[in-house]
Design a protein around this motif. Structure first.
Motif, PDB file in Angstrom:
ATOM      1  N   MET A   1       3.887  26.308  10.413  1.00  0.00           N
ATOM      2  CA  MET A   1       5.228  25.878  10.767  1.00  0.00           C
ATOM      3  C   MET A   1       6.266  26.780  10.109  1.00  0.00           C
ATOM      4  O   MET A   1       5.990  27.422   9.093  1.00  0.00           O
ATOM      5  CB  MET A   1       5.466  24.424  10.345  1.00  0.00           C
ATOM      6  N   LYS A   2       7.447  26.818  10.690  1.00  0.00           N
ATOM      7  CA  LYS A   2       8.543  27.647  10.177  1.00  0.00           C
ATOM      8  C   LYS A   2       9.738  26.765   9.825  1.00  0.00           C
ATOM      9  O   LYS A   2      10.140  25.914  10.617  1.00  0.00           O
ATOM     10  CB  LYS A   2       8.959  28.678  11.227  1.00  0.00           C
ATOM     11  N   LEU A   3      10.285  27.004   8.635  1.00  0.00           N
ATOM     12  CA  LEU A   3      11.485  26.312   8.180  1.00  0.00           C
ATOM     13  C   LEU A   3      12.616  27.325   8.090  1.00  0.00           C
ATOM     14  O   LEU A   3      12.506  28.337   7.398  1.00  0.00           O
ATOM     15  CB  LEU A   3      11.239  25.678   6.811  1.00  0.00           C
ATOM     16  N   GLY A   4      13.700  27.062   8.791  1.00  0.00           N
ATOM     17  CA  GLY A   4      14.882  27.905   8.722  1.00  0.00           C
ATOM     18  C   GLY A   4      15.968  27.214   7.921  1.00  0.00           C
ATOM     19  O   GLY A   4      16.377  26.093   8.240  1.00  0.00           O
ATOM     20  N   GLY A  18      16.646  22.601  -4.353  1.00  0.00           N
ATOM     21  CA  GLY A  18      15.929  21.359  -4.610  1.00  0.00           C
ATOM     22  C   GLY A  18      14.892  21.107  -3.526  1.00  0.00           C
ATOM     23  O   GLY A  18      13.696  20.988  -3.810  1.00  0.00           O
ATOM     24  N   PRO A  19      15.323  21.052  -2.252  1.00  0.00           N
ATOM     25  CA  PRO A  19      14.351  20.897  -1.163  1.00  0.00           C
ATOM     26  C   PRO A  19      13.316  22.017  -1.107  1.00  0.00           C
ATOM     27  O   PRO A  19      12.129  21.762  -0.859  1.00  0.00           O
ATOM     28  CB  PRO A  19      15.233  20.894   0.086  1.00  0.00           C
ATOM     29  N   LEU A  20      13.737  23.267  -1.348  1.00  0.00           N
ATOM     30  CA  LEU A  20      12.780  24.373  -1.227  1.00  0.00           C
ATOM     31  C   LEU A  20      11.712  24.340  -2.303  1.00  0.00           C
ATOM     32  O   LEU A  20      10.593  24.819  -2.078  1.00  0.00           O
ATOM     33  CB  LEU A  20      13.502  25.718  -1.236  1.00  0.00           C
ATOM     34  N   GLU A  21      12.027  23.790  -3.475  1.00  0.00           N
ATOM     35  CA  GLU A  21      10.985  23.614  -4.484  1.00  0.00           C
ATOM     36  C   GLU A  21       9.890  22.707  -3.951  1.00  0.00           C
ATOM     37  O   GLU A  21       8.699  22.928  -4.205  1.00  0.00           O
ATOM     38  CB  GLU A  21      11.580  23.033  -5.768  1.00  0.00           C
ATOM     39  N   MET A  22      10.289  21.692  -3.172  1.00  0.00           N
ATOM     40  CA  MET A  22       9.312  20.758  -2.594  1.00  0.00           C
ATOM     41  C   MET A  22       8.593  21.394  -1.399  1.00  0.00           C
ATOM     42  O   MET A  22       7.363  21.425  -1.343  1.00  0.00           O
ATOM     43  CB  MET A  22      10.025  19.467  -2.156  1.00  0.00           C
ATOM     44  N   PHE A  23       9.362  21.915  -0.450  1.00  0.00           N
ATOM     45  CA  PHE A  23       8.751  22.520   0.739  1.00  0.00           C
ATOM     46  C   PHE A  23       7.907  23.737   0.386  1.00  0.00           C
ATOM     47  O   PHE A  23       6.939  24.058   1.085  1.00  0.00           O
ATOM     48  CB  PHE A  23       9.840  22.928   1.742  1.00  0.00           C
ATOM     49  N   GLY A  24       8.271  24.427  -0.694  1.00  0.00           N
ATOM     50  CA  GLY A  24       7.544  25.627  -1.080  1.00  0.00           C
ATOM     51  C   GLY A  24       6.130  25.365  -1.550  1.00  0.00           C
ATOM     52  O   GLY A  24       5.338  26.313  -1.694  1.00  0.00           O
ATOM     53  N   GLN A  25       5.786  24.109  -1.774  1.00  0.00           N
ATOM     54  CA  GLN A  25       4.420  23.756  -2.179  1.00  0.00           C
ATOM     55  C   GLN A  25       3.482  23.589  -0.974  1.00  0.00           C
ATOM     56  O   GLN A  25       2.278  23.404  -1.152  1.00  0.00           O
ATOM     57  CB  GLN A  25       4.425  22.451  -2.995  1.00  0.00           C
ATOM     58  N   ILE A  26       4.027  23.663   0.244  1.00  0.00           N
ATOM     59  CA  ILE A  26       3.220  23.494   1.461  1.00  0.00           C
ATOM     60  C   ILE A  26       2.669  24.854   1.880  1.00  0.00           C
ATOM     61  O   ILE A  26       3.422  25.776   2.190  1.00  0.00           O
ATOM     62  CB  ILE A  26       4.071  22.900   2.612  1.00  0.00           C
ATOM     63  N   ASP A  30       6.149  28.475   6.460  1.00  0.00           N
ATOM     64  CA  ASP A  30       6.870  29.713   6.161  1.00  0.00           C
ATOM     65  C   ASP A  30       8.362  29.405   6.115  1.00  0.00           C
ATOM     66  O   ASP A  30       8.896  28.755   7.017  1.00  0.00           O
ATOM     67  CB  ASP A  30       6.597  30.778   7.226  1.00  0.00           C
ATOM     68  N   ILE A  31       9.039  29.904   5.084  1.00  0.00           N
ATOM     69  CA  ILE A  31      10.444  29.594   4.852  1.00  0.00           C
ATOM     70  C   ILE A  31      11.293  30.839   5.062  1.00  0.00           C
ATOM     71  O   ILE A  31      10.978  31.911   4.536  1.00  0.00           O
ATOM     72  CB  ILE A  31      10.648  29.048   3.428  1.00  0.00           C
ATOM     73  N   TYR A  32      12.374  30.685   5.844  1.00  0.00           N
ATOM     74  CA  TYR A  32      13.276  31.791   6.141  1.00  0.00           C
ATOM     75  C   TYR A  32      14.703  31.387   5.802  1.00  0.00           C
ATOM     76  O   TYR A  32      15.146  30.301   6.161  1.00  0.00           O
ATOM     77  CB  TYR A  32      13.205  32.165   7.629  1.00  0.00           C
ATOM     78  N   LYS A  58      18.036  34.740  17.030  1.00  0.00           N
ATOM     79  CA  LYS A  58      17.596  33.662  17.923  1.00  0.00           C
ATOM     80  C   LYS A  58      16.141  33.265  17.711  1.00  0.00           C
ATOM     81  O   LYS A  58      15.420  32.943  18.655  1.00  0.00           O
ATOM     82  CB  LYS A  58      17.840  34.025  19.399  1.00  0.00           C
ATOM     83  N   SER A  59      15.689  33.332  16.465  1.00  0.00           N
ATOM     84  CA  SER A  59      14.361  32.815  16.144  1.00  0.00           C
ATOM     85  C   SER A  59      14.375  31.301  16.276  1.00  0.00           C
ATOM     86  O   SER A  59      15.408  30.660  16.113  1.00  0.00           O
ATOM     87  CB  SER A  59      13.970  33.200  14.715  1.00  0.00           C
ATOM     88  N   ASP A  60      13.213  30.733  16.574  1.00  0.00           N
ATOM     89  CA  ASP A  60      13.089  29.280  16.626  1.00  0.00           C
ATOM     90  C   ASP A  60      12.346  28.800  15.390  1.00  0.00           C
ATOM     91  O   ASP A  60      11.411  29.452  14.917  1.00  0.00           O
ATOM     92  CB  ASP A  60      12.343  28.849  17.886  1.00  0.00           C
ATOM     93  N   TYR A  61      12.741  27.648  14.887  1.00  0.00           N
ATOM     94  CA  TYR A  61      12.142  27.076  13.689  1.00  0.00           C
ATOM     95  C   TYR A  61      11.668  25.664  13.998  1.00  0.00           C
ATOM     96  O   TYR A  61      12.290  24.940  14.773  1.00  0.00           O
ATOM     97  CB  TYR A  61      13.151  27.058  12.544  1.00  0.00           C
ATOM     98  N   ASP A  62      10.572  25.279  13.372  1.00  0.00           N
ATOM     99  CA  ASP A  62      10.071  23.915  13.541  1.00  0.00           C
ATOM    100  C   ASP A  62      10.953  22.917  12.800  1.00  0.00           C
ATOM    101  O   ASP A  62      11.120  21.778  13.232  1.00  0.00           O
ATOM    102  CB  ASP A  62       8.635  23.817  13.016  1.00  0.00           C
ATOM    103  N   ILE A  63      11.514  23.371  11.664  1.00  0.00           N
ATOM    104  CA  ILE A  63      12.411  22.548  10.856  1.00  0.00           C
ATOM    105  C   ILE A  63      13.635  23.385  10.543  1.00  0.00           C
ATOM    106  O   ILE A  63      13.514  24.565  10.199  1.00  0.00           O
ATOM    107  CB  ILE A  63      11.759  22.131   9.525  1.00  0.00           C
ATOM    108  N   ILE A  64      14.808  22.796  10.665  1.00  0.00           N
ATOM    109  CA  ILE A  64      16.000  23.475  10.149  1.00  0.00           C
ATOM    110  C   ILE A  64      16.601  22.606   9.049  1.00  0.00           C
ATOM    111  O   ILE A  64      16.594  21.371   9.131  1.00  0.00           O
ATOM    112  CB  ILE A  64      17.052  23.804  11.234  1.00  0.00           C
ATOM    113  N   LEU A  65      17.083  23.277   8.016  1.00  0.00           N
ATOM    114  CA  LEU A  65      17.703  22.611   6.876  1.00  0.00           C
ATOM    115  C   LEU A  65      19.124  23.130   6.728  1.00  0.00           C
ATOM    116  O   LEU A  65      19.341  24.342   6.599  1.00  0.00           O
ATOM    117  CB  LEU A  65      16.906  22.890   5.602  1.00  0.00           C
ATOM    118  N   VAL A  66      20.085  22.219   6.759  1.00  0.00           N
ATOM    119  CA  VAL A  66      21.500  22.571   6.652  1.00  0.00           C
ATOM    120  C   VAL A  66      22.050  21.989   5.358  1.00  0.00           C
ATOM    121  O   VAL A  66      22.178  20.771   5.232  1.00  0.00           O
ATOM    122  CB  VAL A  66      22.294  22.046   7.865  1.00  0.00           C
ATOM    123  N   PRO A  67      22.367  22.838   4.390  1.00  0.00           N
ATOM    124  CA  PRO A  67      22.904  22.343   3.119  1.00  0.00           C
ATOM    125  C   PRO A  67      24.388  22.033   3.214  1.00  0.00           C
ATOM    126  O   PRO A  67      25.048  22.374   4.205  1.00  0.00           O
ATOM    127  CB  PRO A  67      22.653  23.521   2.171  1.00  0.00           C
TER     128      PRO A  67
END
Length: 199
Positions: A1-4, A18-26, A30-32, A58-67
């Motif tokens: 999966m991809k997280l943007g 904060g979130p990336l510390e958690m998501f980074g354990q998966i 892949d985090i972008y 215009k990449s697509d991500y499975d998850i997007i995170l908006v701070p």
């Protein structure tokens, strides 16, 4: 999966890391870091973060995170950013915001007819960006279908673990919390800051 992860000038550091510390354990995620232009993006606290990809790619991500962060006050008027959020949200499996990042989701129409929350100190301003959103005052985070929104700053960590629970299961979320020695507030309704701010 991809997280943007959307970056913009004046984003809040902990809303991202904060979130990336958690998501980074998966392992299989892949985090972008994504911004209007690749390169250094200055946070509200001063340190800059490198954006790897540009919105125009215009990449697509499975998850997007908006701070959130003070920069959201400017970005709500940024058509390029708002259009990117709208387009990504229509294709992503999950959409998440931290703090005043929900103002950007609201402005993009992502929260129309949805339940959501945000930073208690900026509650009135964020609500003004989404008049068709059901804003929840007392909530550590809110899940409405595939959309997760959190209250202020540190609440994004709890929300991220809830999203990890949704995708990878509770055991994974709990093991990440234990590994990071983080006391996960897993009750979205346990919000001591709402009362402090009169919500």
């Amino acid at each position: 999966m991809k997280l943007g992860v959307l970056l913009f000038e004046g984003f809040e550091l902990l809303d991202v890391f904060g979130p990336l510390e958690m998501f980074g354990q998966i392992d299989d995620l892949d985090i972008y870091m994504v911004a209007e232009k690749a390169g250094a993006i200055t946070s509200a606290q001063g340190p800059a973060v490198m954006a790897q990809e540009e919105l125009s790619k215009k990449s697509d991500y499975d998850i997007i995170l908006v701070p959130g962060g003070i920069g959201t006050r400017k970005e709500v008027e940024n058509t390029g950013v708002i259009n990117w959020i709208s387009g990504q949200a229509s294709r992503a499996k999950y959409v998440a915001s931290v703090c005043t990042g929900s103002a950007l989701l609201a402005k993009a129409g992502v929260l129309d007819g949805k339940n959501a929350t945000t930073n208690k100190l900026a509650f009135s301003w964020v609500c003004s960006q989404g008049l068709n959103t059901n804003w929840i005052g007392k909530a550590r985070w809110v899940q409405d279908g595939n959309i997760f929104s959190s209250a202020g700053v540190s609440a994004g960590i709890d929300m991220s673990l809830a999203l990890i629970d949704e995708i990878w299961g509770k055991r994974t979320a709990e093991s990440i919390a234990d590994w990071t020695e983080y006391q996960w507030n897993s009750d979205p309704n346990d919000d001591v800051f709402a009362e402090k701010q009169g919500l």
